[in-house]
Design a protein around this motif. Structure first.
Motif, PDB file in Angstrom:
ATOM      1  N   ALA A 137       0.840  -1.207   0.000  1.00 56.36           N
ATOM      2  CA  ALA A 137       0.000   0.000   0.000  1.00 56.36           C
ATOM      3  C   ALA A 137       0.872   1.253   0.000  1.00 56.36           C
ATOM      4  CB  ALA A 137      -0.908  -0.006   1.229  1.00 56.36           C
ATOM      5  N   TRP A 138       0.373   2.304  -0.665  1.00 58.76           N
ATOM      6  CA  TRP A 138       1.013   3.609  -0.585  1.00 58.76           C
ATOM      7  C   TRP A 138       0.527   4.317   0.671  1.00 58.76           C
ATOM      8  CZ3 TRP A 138       4.688   3.693  -4.065  1.00 58.76           C
ATOM      9  CH2 TRP A 138       4.521   2.989  -5.259  1.00 58.76           C
ATOM     10  N   PRO A 139       1.353   5.193   1.241  1.00 58.25           N
ATOM     11  CA  PRO A 139       0.903   5.922   2.432  1.00 58.25           C
ATOM     12  C   PRO A 139      -0.478   6.563   2.238  1.00 58.25           C
ATOM     13  CG  PRO A 139       3.233   6.293   2.110  1.00 58.25           C
ATOM     14  CD  PRO A 139       2.759   5.477   0.930  1.00 58.25           C
ATOM     15  N   SER A 140      -0.738   7.100   1.023  1.00 57.25           N
ATOM     16  CA  SER A 140      -2.024   7.784   0.803  1.00 57.25           C
ATOM     17  C   SER A 140      -3.206   6.824   0.875  1.00 57.25           C
ATOM     18  CB  SER A 140      -2.009   8.472  -0.555  1.00 57.25           C
ATOM     19  OG  SER A 140      -1.811   7.508  -1.573  1.00 57.25           O
ATOM     20  N   GLU A 141      -2.933   5.528   0.798  1.00 53.74           N
ATOM     21  CA  GLU A 141      -4.018   4.541   0.885  1.00 53.74           C
ATOM     22  C   GLU A 141      -4.238   4.051   2.315  1.00 53.74           C
ATOM     23  OE1 GLU A 141      -3.518   2.422  -3.481  1.00 53.74           O
ATOM     24  OE2 GLU A 141      -2.198   1.784  -1.858  1.00 53.74           O
ATOM     25  N   LEU A 142      -3.446   4.580   3.242  1.00 54.25           N
ATOM     26  CA  LEU A 142      -3.532   4.118   4.632  1.00 54.25           C
ATOM     27  C   LEU A 142      -4.125   5.213   5.515  1.00 54.25           C
ATOM     28  CD1 LEU A 142       0.041   2.530   4.855  1.00 54.25           C
ATOM     29  CD2 LEU A 142      -2.129   1.303   4.611  1.00 54.25           C
ATOM     30  N   SER A 143      -4.817   4.787   6.566  1.00 52.26           N
ATOM     31  CA  SER A 143      -5.329   5.751   7.543  1.00 52.26           C
ATOM     32  C   SER A 143      -4.157   6.351   8.316  1.00 52.26           C
ATOM     33  CB  SER A 143      -6.274   5.047   8.522  1.00 52.26           C
ATOM     34  OG  SER A 143      -5.528   4.218   9.382  1.00 52.26           O
ATOM     35  N   GLY A 144      -4.422   7.447   9.016  1.00 46.49           N
ATOM     36  CA  GLY A 144      -3.379   8.049   9.840  1.00 46.49           C
ATOM     37  C   GLY A 144      -2.805   7.061  10.845  1.00 46.49           C
ATOM     38  N   GLY A 145      -3.679   6.301  11.470  1.00 48.35           N
ATOM     39  CA  GLY A 145      -3.214   5.311  12.456  1.00 48.35           C
ATOM     40  C   GLY A 145      -2.322   4.259  11.820  1.00 48.35           C
ATOM     41  N   GLN A 146      -2.725   3.830  10.623  1.00 50.66           N
ATOM     42  CA  GLN A 146      -1.890   2.837   9.923  1.00 50.66           C
ATOM     43  C   GLN A 146      -0.558   3.451   9.502  1.00 50.66           C
ATOM     44  OE1 GLN A 146      -4.811   1.869   6.912  1.00 50.66           O
ATOM     45  NE2 GLN A 146      -5.357  -0.052   7.945  1.00 50.66           N
ATOM     46  N   GLN A 147      -0.606   4.692   9.031  1.00 55.65           N
ATOM     47  CA  GLN A 147       0.656   5.344   8.642  1.00 55.65           C
ATOM     48  C   GLN A 147       1.581   5.465   9.841  1.00 55.65           C
ATOM     49  OE1 GLN A 147       0.528   8.787   5.849  1.00 55.65           O
ATOM     50  NE2 GLN A 147      -1.690   8.478   5.903  1.00 55.65           N
ATOM     51  N   GLN A 148       1.019   5.809  10.983  1.00 61.00           N
ATOM     52  CA  GLN A 148       1.892   5.944  12.147  1.00 61.00           C
ATOM     53  C   GLN A 148       2.408   4.582  12.589  1.00 61.00           C
ATOM     54  OE1 GLN A 148       4.143   7.509  13.263  1.00 61.00           O
ATOM     55  NE2 GLN A 148       3.325   9.100  14.632  1.00 61.00           N
ATOM     56  N   ARG A 149       1.612   3.527  12.423  1.00 64.42           N
ATOM     57  CA  ARG A 149       2.140   2.194  12.759  1.00 64.42           C
ATOM     58  C   ARG A 149       3.290   1.817  11.826  1.00 64.42           C
ATOM     59  NH1 ARG A 149      -2.239  -1.918  12.827  1.00 64.42           N
ATOM     60  NH2 ARG A 149      -3.775  -0.431  12.029  1.00 64.42           N
ATOM     61  N   ASP A 166       7.991  11.713  19.229  1.00 61.18           N
ATOM     62  CA  ASP A 166       7.556  13.101  19.413  1.00 61.18           C
ATOM     63  C   ASP A 166       6.067  13.238  19.091  1.00 61.18           C
ATOM     64  OD1 ASP A 166       7.379  15.755  19.911  1.00 61.18           O
ATOM     65  OD2 ASP A 166       8.705  16.395  18.275  1.00 61.18           O
ATOM     66  N   GLU A 167       5.254  13.236  20.111  1.00 62.26           N
ATOM     67  CA  GLU A 167       3.791  13.342  19.965  1.00 62.26           C
ATOM     68  C   GLU A 167       3.260  12.427  18.867  1.00 62.26           C
ATOM     69  OE1 GLU A 167       1.733  16.881  20.605  1.00 62.26           O
ATOM     70  OE2 GLU A 167       3.491  18.025  21.263  1.00 62.26           O
ATOM     71  N   PRO A 168       3.480  11.118  19.022  1.00 62.39           N
ATOM     72  CA  PRO A 168       3.142  10.181  17.943  1.00 62.39           C
ATOM     73  C   PRO A 168       1.653  10.078  17.648  1.00 62.39           C
ATOM     74  CG  PRO A 168       3.717   9.003  19.945  1.00 62.39           C
ATOM     75  CD  PRO A 168       4.059  10.432  20.186  1.00 62.39           C
ATOM     76  N   THR A 169       0.801  10.539  18.554  1.00 62.53           N
ATOM     77  CA  THR A 169      -0.638  10.386  18.300  1.00 62.53           C
ATOM     78  C   THR A 169      -1.357  11.718  18.104  1.00 62.53           C
ATOM     79  OG1 THR A 169      -1.174  10.407  20.669  1.00 62.53           O
ATOM     80  CG2 THR A 169      -0.758   8.265  19.662  1.00 62.53           C
ATOM     81  N   SER A 170      -0.636  12.819  18.146  1.00 61.49           N
ATOM     82  CA  SER A 170      -1.384  14.082  18.185  1.00 61.49           C
ATOM     83  C   SER A 170      -1.873  14.539  16.821  1.00 61.49           C
ATOM     84  CB  SER A 170      -0.576  15.178  18.874  1.00 61.49           C
ATOM     85  OG  SER A 170       0.616  15.380  18.206  1.00 61.49           O
ATOM     86  N   LYS A 176      -8.329   6.885  16.138  1.00 61.57           N
ATOM     87  CA  LYS A 176      -7.132   6.144  15.714  1.00 61.57           C
ATOM     88  C   LYS A 176      -6.020   6.174  16.767  1.00 61.57           C
ATOM     89  CE  LYS A 176      -8.816   5.598  11.536  1.00 61.57           C
ATOM     90  NZ  LYS A 176      -9.500   4.337  11.239  1.00 61.57           N
ATOM     91  N   VAL A 177      -6.227   6.971  17.801  1.00 54.26           N
ATOM     92  CA  VAL A 177      -5.174   7.132  18.808  1.00 54.26           C
ATOM     93  C   VAL A 177      -4.898   5.806  19.505  1.00 54.26           C
ATOM     94  CG1 VAL A 177      -4.661   8.227  21.041  1.00 54.26           C
ATOM     95  CG2 VAL A 177      -5.571   9.595  19.147  1.00 54.26           C
ATOM     96  N   HIS A 178      -5.986   5.112  19.815  1.00 51.97           N
ATOM     97  CA  HIS A 178      -5.909   3.887  20.601  1.00 51.97           C
ATOM     98  C   HIS A 178      -4.971   2.851  19.972  1.00 51.97           C
ATOM     99  CE1 HIS A 178      -7.369   0.750  23.256  1.00 51.97           C
ATOM    100  NE2 HIS A 178      -7.543  -0.014  22.200  1.00 51.97           N
ATOM    101  N   GLU A 179      -5.109   2.631  18.658  1.00 53.52           N
ATOM    102  CA  GLU A 179      -4.325   1.556  18.021  1.00 53.52           C
ATOM    103  C   GLU A 179      -2.827   1.861  18.090  1.00 53.52           C
ATOM    104  OE1 GLU A 179      -6.377   2.072  14.218  1.00 53.52           O
ATOM    105  OE2 GLU A 179      -4.443   2.408  13.235  1.00 53.52           O
ATOM    106  N   VAL A 180      -2.490   3.136  18.024  1.00 55.57           N
ATOM    107  CA  VAL A 180      -1.068   3.498  18.088  1.00 55.57           C
ATOM    108  C   VAL A 180      -0.553   3.371  19.529  1.00 55.57           C
ATOM    109  CG1 VAL A 180       0.560   5.408  17.792  1.00 55.57           C
ATOM    110  CG2 VAL A 180      -1.121   4.901  16.003  1.00 55.57           C
ATOM    111  N   LEU A 181      -1.361   3.808  20.490  1.00 56.01           N
ATOM    112  CA  LEU A 181      -0.942   3.667  21.893  1.00 56.01           C
ATOM    113  C   LEU A 181      -0.809   2.192  22.272  1.00 56.01           C
ATOM    114  CD1 LEU A 181      -2.999   6.465  23.700  1.00 56.01           C
ATOM    115  CD2 LEU A 181      -0.610   6.523  22.962  1.00 56.01           C
TER     116      LEU A 181
END
Ligand SMILES: Nc1ncnc2c1ncn2[C@@H]1O[C@H](COP(=O)(O)OP(=O)(O)OP(=O)(O)O)[C@@H](O)[C@H]1O
Ligand SMILES: [Mg+2]
Length: 245
Positions: A137-149, A166-170, A176-181
């Motif tokens: 997948a390209w980054p543009s095809e991923l949600s913010g949470g997926q991109q951060q993962r 550095d503020e990985p969920t802000s 989407k915050v939960h999945e990254v935390l």
């Protein structure tokens, strides 16, 4: 044992003092959360640890790498950088690279791994961040949470002794915050040494071994989550907590 030692770190932008003599030690396996108001120097501190910003003065040691800012040599900075990995607020993925290539890029370029070995590591990491099926997948095809993962996966793949967040969920939508935390909690349970700048107080309470409160480029106070969150000693810490809680 101290994995990171910072002594008397100073950083200014033009005539603005942003880090005003920071001393900090982080032990191997320790999880440190950094709190503080906007502009207090949290990002600058993280960025100075791996010389994304060049401090004017101070000593930084990570594992066996050591740099004295006043006489920093390029080779020593490169060695120091390899001891850390960085997770950015805005993910900082390459938009023209797939999820897998975003992870393997640094492995081949920085670590000199073969493409085959890098892909093997990359696929393993993708599966541990729950994105095995999104390798192409390209980054543009991923949600913010997926991109951060993916951003966290890239940092994990480097397997550096110290991870900086550095503020990985802000930048994420609230849902989407939960999945990254949750992913960061997995890393915490693996006893990865981490410094995390975040405003997620419940996360800090649950995961941090130590909380550091910064203001005006100084460490104002630090202690266990109970000490800093439930019984803050400095009025600036109390004022900050009143605002975020
Ligand atoms: N590249 C730069 N050039 C000039 N000034 C800068 C630069 N980076 C940061 N600063 C200034 O340094 C101060 C500290 O910034 P920093 O980003 O470290 O704060 P922060 O605690 O991370 O804040 P926030 O919570 O808003 O992210 C701010 O006043 C900021 O404007
Ligand atoms: Mg910041």
């Amino acid at each position: 044992m101290a994995l990171l030692t910072i002594e008397n770190l100073h950083k200014s932008f033009a005539d603005q003092v942003v880090l005003d003599g920071i001393d900090l030690q982080v032990d191997e396996g320790e999880i440190v959360v950094v709190l503080g108001p906007s502009g207090s120097g949290k990002s600058t501190l993280l960025r100075c640890i791996n010389f994304l910003e060049q401090p004017e003065q101070g000593q930084i040691r990570v594992a066996s790498a050591s740099v004295d800012a006043a006489v920093a040599r390029n080779r020593d900075i490169q060695t120091l950088r390899r001891q850390t990995s960085f997770v950015f607020q805005n993910y900082a993925l390459f938009k023209n690279k797939t999820a897998l290539d975003n992870i393997t890029e640094a492995l081949t370029v920085v670590k000199g791994m073969s493409a085959k070995d890098a892909e093997e590591v990359g696929r393993k990491v993708l599966s541990s961040v729950g994105l095995a099926d999104r390798a192409d997948a390209w980054p543009s095809e991923l949600s913010g949470g997926q991109q951060q993962r993916i951003g966290i996966g890239r940092a994990m793949a480097l397997d550096a002794p110290l991870m900086l967040f550095d503020e990985p969920t802000s930048a994420l939508d609230p849902e989407k915050v939960h999945e990254v935390l949750e992913l960061m909690k997995v890393l915490a349970r693996q006893k990865r040494t981490m410094i995390v700048v975040t405003h997620e107080i419940p996360f800090a309470r649950e995961v941090a071994d130590r909380i550091i409160f910064m203001d005006g480029g100084k460490v104002i106070e630090q202690g266990t989550p109970e000490e800093v969150l439930d019984n803050p000693q400095d009025e600036r810490t109390r004022a900050f907590l009143r605002q975020v809680l």
